[in-house]
Design an enzyme around this catalytic site. Structure first.
Site, mmCIF file in Angstrom:
data_model
loop_
_atom_site.group_PDB
_atom_site.id
_atom_site.type_symbol
_atom_site.label_atom_id
_atom_site.label_comp_id
_atom_site.label_asym_id
_atom_site.label_seq_id
_atom_site.Cartn_x
_atom_site.Cartn_y
_atom_site.Cartn_z
ATOM 1 N N LEU A 1 0.834 -1.201 0.000
ATOM 2 C CA LEU A 1 0.000 0.000 0.000
ATOM 3 C C LEU A 1 0.869 1.252 0.000
ATOM 4 C CD1 LEU A 1 -2.854 1.300 0.337
ATOM 5 C CD2 LEU A 1 -2.482 1.154 2.808
ATOM 6 N N SER B 1 11.032 4.848 3.833
ATOM 7 C CA SER B 1 12.478 4.648 3.973
ATOM 8 C C SER B 1 12.828 3.531 4.944
ATOM 9 C CB SER B 1 13.130 5.949 4.442
ATOM 10 O OG SER B 1 12.543 6.391 5.651
ATOM 11 N N ALA C 1 10.238 1.191 6.459
ATOM 12 C CA ALA C 1 9.329 0.037 6.462
ATOM 13 C C ALA C 1 8.403 0.074 5.250
ATOM 14 C CB ALA C 1 8.517 0.016 7.754
ATOM 15 N N VAL D 1 4.259 -1.225 3.961
ATOM 16 C CA VAL D 1 2.923 -1.503 4.493
ATOM 17 C C VAL D 1 2.110 -2.304 3.480
ATOM 18 C CG1 VAL D 1 0.761 -0.484 5.295
ATOM 19 C CG2 VAL D 1 2.946 0.570 5.918
ATOM 20 N N LYS E 1 2.651 -3.647 8.872
ATOM 21 C CA LYS E 1 3.875 -2.881 8.618
ATOM 22 C C LYS E 1 5.075 -3.758 8.950
ATOM 23 C CE LYS E 1 5.958 1.614 9.693
ATOM 24 N NZ LYS E 1 5.746 2.900 10.387
ATOM 25 N N ASP F 1 7.315 13.338 13.404
ATOM 26 C CA ASP F 1 7.593 12.982 12.003
ATOM 27 C C ASP F 1 6.359 13.297 11.158
ATOM 28 O OD1 ASP F 1 9.218 12.072 9.975
ATOM 29 O OD2 ASP F 1 8.727 9.969 10.255
#
EC number: 2.7.-.-
Length: 544
Positions: free
Chosen positions: A129, A133, A135, A137, A152, A287
């Protein structure tokens, strides 16, 4: 540098030059040393001249790995600092990093969960999906109730890449700190250490799960922010499963407008969410790039942010919060004297700093900025100008606030994309004034009293014993101090005796030399003997 570090440094330079990134630094801005270094690497030429500069920058950062991709993500949100031809391609780094094989992802998840995915999930989608950088998903459905979820998984073999780049950054930071006094005040080594911590935290999805649970609890039933539920039964170090959300990505301006979203309120709520996290909860999502932020499509007139990827969070203690709030308010009110004094009181600049001169320097930087309408003021430019000014006064950047500064830049960048007329200052000012009012005065005193009263009542039965112990320790301390004083007096007396005997001995030895010259040997021998004896007694007195 070690051979491996030199190899990595060469690799970084090679990638940058092969993508023609030296174009970002016009030759007339370079000193002789960089120009000579560039000419010495004549065999490294732009291999991608057919691509635009922004695309070349994105591809280079992507090739260099996660440390550099994170840097590109932050650059993409600063459209007031970078032109569209740079920021637009970099925005693809937020969730469109080249994915790794979906079958490999499925295998990694099964290894971590200890059984085939079909045991718990249906409809696992091999196609990711989103791919970032750190992980990747994938989507699926819970077998037990058909609920849509996302899985994830950390990228394979990512840790060695991060470790190598962080080692190199440490090496460069130490060299810079030694070579450049101005850079030393910015604490480059501590900044790298803080950056390392945030990156390594992202590699442990258990930490992200805990952060998401905390943030969800902080904003439970909130109209401003929604955080997806984490399914803790399926979480470990490299795998995390959470509720799947359906929303409009915050960077999809066309989609938001088509949905009838109140863009002004959405931008203001972003600022409100940030300051609520920082000053109410002391726990903030650090983040907030557009790849991690969506907007709930329901009730577009009352828009709600959706926050994903809580791998990086920041915390502040009460002193940091108070200092920041007072500084912000002083800026809003153009009280530059207060700003200068706060910097001294907090220890950011030396205590012997001339506050009058510092105030004048801050005024010279800020007044031209405030001459513009508040909605046109960039907090990023304010920070850059303040850092340049502070370097003249030996200011040291506090590493614990680096995350906060970065997050504020993210929030401002997002807000300005959504609503270019966003007045960050006026949106935040009432919030800060209310927070400060709750920290001082009778209301704050009563709140603190109410908060601490249960602990005081719990400790009250122990007070008599604690008081007795304190008095007993005080009496023993007085006795020890008296013994120390008597010992000191005895030592001083012995030192005085030693000095006297040393002087007598020296006098007798000199006299013995005179008597020898006058041929009075018996008297000279006796005098010398007594003098040496006095010296021995003097030495003994000093030893005691």
């Amino acid at each position: 540098m070690k051979p491996a570090e030199l190899k990595r440094l060469y690799r970084i330079v090679k990638v940058q030059l092969e993508y023609g990134l030296d174009e970002l630094l016009p030759e007339h801005h370079l000193t002789r040393a960089p120009l000579l270094a560039r000419k010495s690497l004549f065999w490294l030429r732009n291999q991608h001249a057919d691509k635009a500069l922004g695309d070349r920058l994105r591809l280079a950062l992507q090739e260099l790995g996660p440390v550099w991709i994170k840097f590109g993500q932050m650059m993409s949100t600063r459209r007031d600092l970078f032109p569209p031809y740079i920021a637009d391609p970099l925005a693809m780094l937020q969730d469109k990093v080249a994915p790794f094989d979906g079958l490999q992802a499925k295998q990694l998840i099964e290894e971590e969960l200890g059984a085939p995915l079909e045991t718990w999930f249906d409809d696992f989608d091999i196609k990711p999906l989103a791919s970032a950088s750190i992980a990747q998903v994938h989507t699926a459905k819970l077998k037990s109730n058909g609920r849509d979820v996302v899985l994830k998984v950390i990228r394979p073999d990512i840790r060695p890449q991060i470790d190598a780049d962080i080692k190199l950054m440490y090496r460069v930071a130490r060299i810079v700190a030694k070579a450049l006094p101005e850079a030393r005040r910015l604490k480059p080594v501590e900044v790298v250490r803080e950056y390392e911590k945030t990156l390594l935290d992202e590699l442990d999805l258990r930490r992200e799960a805990a952060n998401a649970i905390q943030l969800r609890r902080n904003f439970e039933n909130s109209e401003e922010l929604y955080v997806p539920e984490v399914l803790t039964d399926f979480c470990n170090e490299t795998v995390m499963v959470s509720e799947r959300i359906y929303g409009i990505q915050v960077s999809d301006l066309a989609g938001l407008h088509a949905n009838g979203t109140n863009m002004k309120l959405l931008a203001e709520r972003g600022v409100s969410v940030f300051f609520t996290q920082v000053f109410r909860d002391s726990f903030f999502h650090a983040d907030m790039h557009p790849g991690n932020v969506f907007v709930n499509p329901n009730h577009p007139e009352n828009p709600q942010w959706i926050g994903l990827d809580c791998g990086i969070v920041g915390t502040l203690n009460s002193e940091d919060k108070r200092y920041l709030a007072e500084n912000f308010l002083a800026f809003f009110n153009r009280d530059y004297r207060r700003v200068a004094q706060l910097h001294v009181d907090s220890g950011w600049v030396p205590l012997d700093t001339n506050v009058d001169e510092f105030e004048v320097a801050i005024r010279m930087v800020c007044e031209p900025i405030f001459a513009k309408p508040l909605c046109e003021i960039s907090f990023g430019h304010v920070l850059l100008n303040l850092f340049n000014t502070a370097r003249r006064f030996n200011m040291e950047v506090q590493p614990q606030l680096v995350l906060l500064q970065k997050t504020l830049l993210y929030v401002e960048g997002l807000g300005r994309q959504l609503y270019p007329q966003l007045d960050l200052w006026q949106t935040a000012k009432p919030f800060l004034e209310k927070w400060m009012a709750n920290q001082v005065g009778p209301q704050a005193f009563l709140h603190a009293l109410k908060e601490r009263a249960p602990l005081w009542f719990e400790k009250m039965p122990e007070l008599p014993e604690l008081l007795y112990d304190s008095l007993k320790q005080g009496r023993n301390l007085n006795q020890r101090l008296d013994n120390l004083y008597q010992g000191y007096r005895q030592s001083k007396r012995q030192q005085g005796t030693g000095k006297f005997l040393f002087g007598v001995g020296a006098t007798l030895v000199v006299c013995s030399a005179i008597w020898i010259s006058n041929q009075l040997e018996p008297l000279a021998i006796g005098s010398a003997t007594i003098g040496v004896l006095c010296w021995l007694l003097s030495w003994r007195a000093y030893r005691q």
